[in-house]
Design a protein around this motif. Structure first.
Motif, PDB file in Angstrom:
ATOM      1  N   PRO A 123       0.815  -1.221   0.000  1.00  0.00           N
ATOM      2  CA  PRO A 123       0.000   0.000   0.000  1.00  0.00           C
ATOM      3  C   PRO A 123       0.846   1.268   0.000  1.00  0.00           C
ATOM      4  N   ALA A 124       0.358   2.272  -0.717  1.00  0.00           N
ATOM      5  CA  ALA A 124       0.910   3.616  -0.562  1.00  0.00           C
ATOM      6  C   ALA A 124       0.517   4.131   0.816  1.00  0.00           C
ATOM      7  N   VAL A 125       1.250   5.115   1.307  1.00  0.00           N
ATOM      8  CA  VAL A 125       0.969   5.610   2.652  1.00  0.00           C
ATOM      9  C   VAL A 125       1.348   7.080   2.760  1.00  0.00           C
ATOM     10  N   HIS A 126       0.670   7.764   3.653  1.00  0.00           N
ATOM     11  CA  HIS A 126       0.932   9.180   3.922  1.00  0.00           C
ATOM     12  C   HIS A 126       1.000   9.378   5.430  1.00  0.00           C
ATOM     13  N   MET A 127       1.904  10.245   5.867  1.00  0.00           N
ATOM     14  CA  MET A 127       1.980  10.613   7.280  1.00  0.00           C
ATOM     15  C   MET A 127       2.517  12.026   7.390  1.00  0.00           C
ATOM     16  N   ASN A 128       1.974  12.794   8.308  1.00  0.00           N
ATOM     17  CA  ASN A 128       2.609  14.060   8.662  1.00  0.00           C
ATOM     18  C   ASN A 128       2.240  14.438  10.088  1.00  0.00           C
ATOM     19  N   THR A 129       3.130  15.142  10.730  1.00  0.00           N
ATOM     20  CA  THR A 129       2.848  15.773  12.011  1.00  0.00           C
ATOM     21  C   THR A 129       3.481  17.151  11.980  1.00  0.00           C
ATOM     22  N   ARG A 130       2.861  18.109  12.654  1.00  0.00           N
ATOM     23  CA  ARG A 130       3.341  19.476  12.541  1.00  0.00           C
ATOM     24  C   ARG A 130       2.881  20.304  13.744  1.00  0.00           C
TER      25      ARG A 130
END
Length: 290
Positions: A123-130
């Motif tokens: 699977p493709a995946v995305h993550m971010n924290t900010r």
């Protein structure tokens, strides 16, 4: 409310998380089965410093292309500051950010990751924290979501179970609330469907307890590798057919549509003068529309 120490602490942690993820992804490339990619060396990240066109700050753009496991993956870190452009300032005023109409200064730092895989079964995946700061307010945001073109129920369950466990100690309702937010946020209205199988998403998190909100944001970031790496490792050597690759390319078209039309981070990055290559690193290397 300058919060200098807190901003420094947050930026340093986002940078450290970026370093660990890059190392883990390169280690996965080293473990990839050579029989499926005999002529492809293990992928490595190309690291490029970035700078804003105006005001101050920048970051690190790390992109790997054409690896054994990752067809394209970006893991970016940034720390930027300056004055919001009128359009971005107006958008924040409409969201109710205190004092933003009188004082448009801002500071922001975070990590942003998108991975597009070689194997259609992975699977493709995305993550971010900010973290975002203005003279009148501060808040955290981020999340992680899974985007398979060929869904496996056990992969989806593992991803969500890991996020649920990460959210639980920080708020009894956090997982359910932020899962519902992800389902709403990562929906493509003009297609009438979600772009993947969801995850968690939150924004404007500012309970008044900075340490608690930062601890939750760290938990979301720390959960990413245990949520995703087992799935990538399980699927990276799985046999696939041309029809599977075709399905992957079509699904990537949906991903590109969402990021270009709806994604809040893409719009903010371009409107505030950040490096466009870094902002648009989320786009897949190849996609298809029918």
């Amino acid at each position: 409310m300058e919060m200098t120490a807190e901003r420094h602490q947050a930026a340093a942690w986002f940078r450290e998380l970026r370093d660990r993820i890059v190392a883990a992804f390169e280690a996965l490339e080293d473990r990839a089965p050579a029989d499926a990619t005999a002529d492809t060396p293990p992928g490595r990240f190309e690291v490029t410093p970035t700078a804003r066109a105006e005001d101050g700050g920048g970051g690190i753009m790390s992109v790997m292309r054409g690896g054994r496991v990752f067809e394209k993956v970006g893991v970016n870190w940034s720390e930027v500051h300056g004055t919001l452009a009128p359009r971005a300032q107006g958008a924040m005023a409409a969201r109710g950010v205190p004092g933003i109409e009188a004082d448009p200064r801002f500071w922001a730092s975070g990590i942003s990751l998108v991975a597009h895989m070689q194997n259609p079964h992975a699977p493709a995946v995305h993550m971010n924290t900010r973290m975002f700061w203005t003279p009148g307010a501060w808040w955290f945001g981020g999340g992680s979501d899974l985007n398979p073109c060929l869904e496996y129920a056990e992969d989806t369950a593992h991803f969500h179970d890991t996020l649920r466990a990460a959210c639980g100690p920080h708020g009894a309702d956090y997982y359910d609330r932020f899962k519902a937010w992800a389902d709403e946020y990562f929906f493509i209205p003009h297609r009438g469907r979600a772009r993947g199988v969801g995850g968690v998403f939150y924004d404007d998190l500012s309970t008044g307890d900075w340490a608690a909100d930062f601890a939750f944001t760290r938990a979301v970031g720390e959960a990413f590798l245990p949520a995703f790496l087992p799935l990538a490792g399980r699927r990276m050597g799985q046999p696939w057919r041309d029809a599977d690759k075709d399905a992957q390319l079509i699904h990537r078209g949906l991903y590109a549509e969402y990021n270009l039309v709806y994604d809040r981070g893409t719009k903010f990055g371009l409107e505030t003068g950040h490096n466009p290559d870094a902002v648009l690193m989320s786009l897949p290397p190849l996609a298809k529309w029918v």
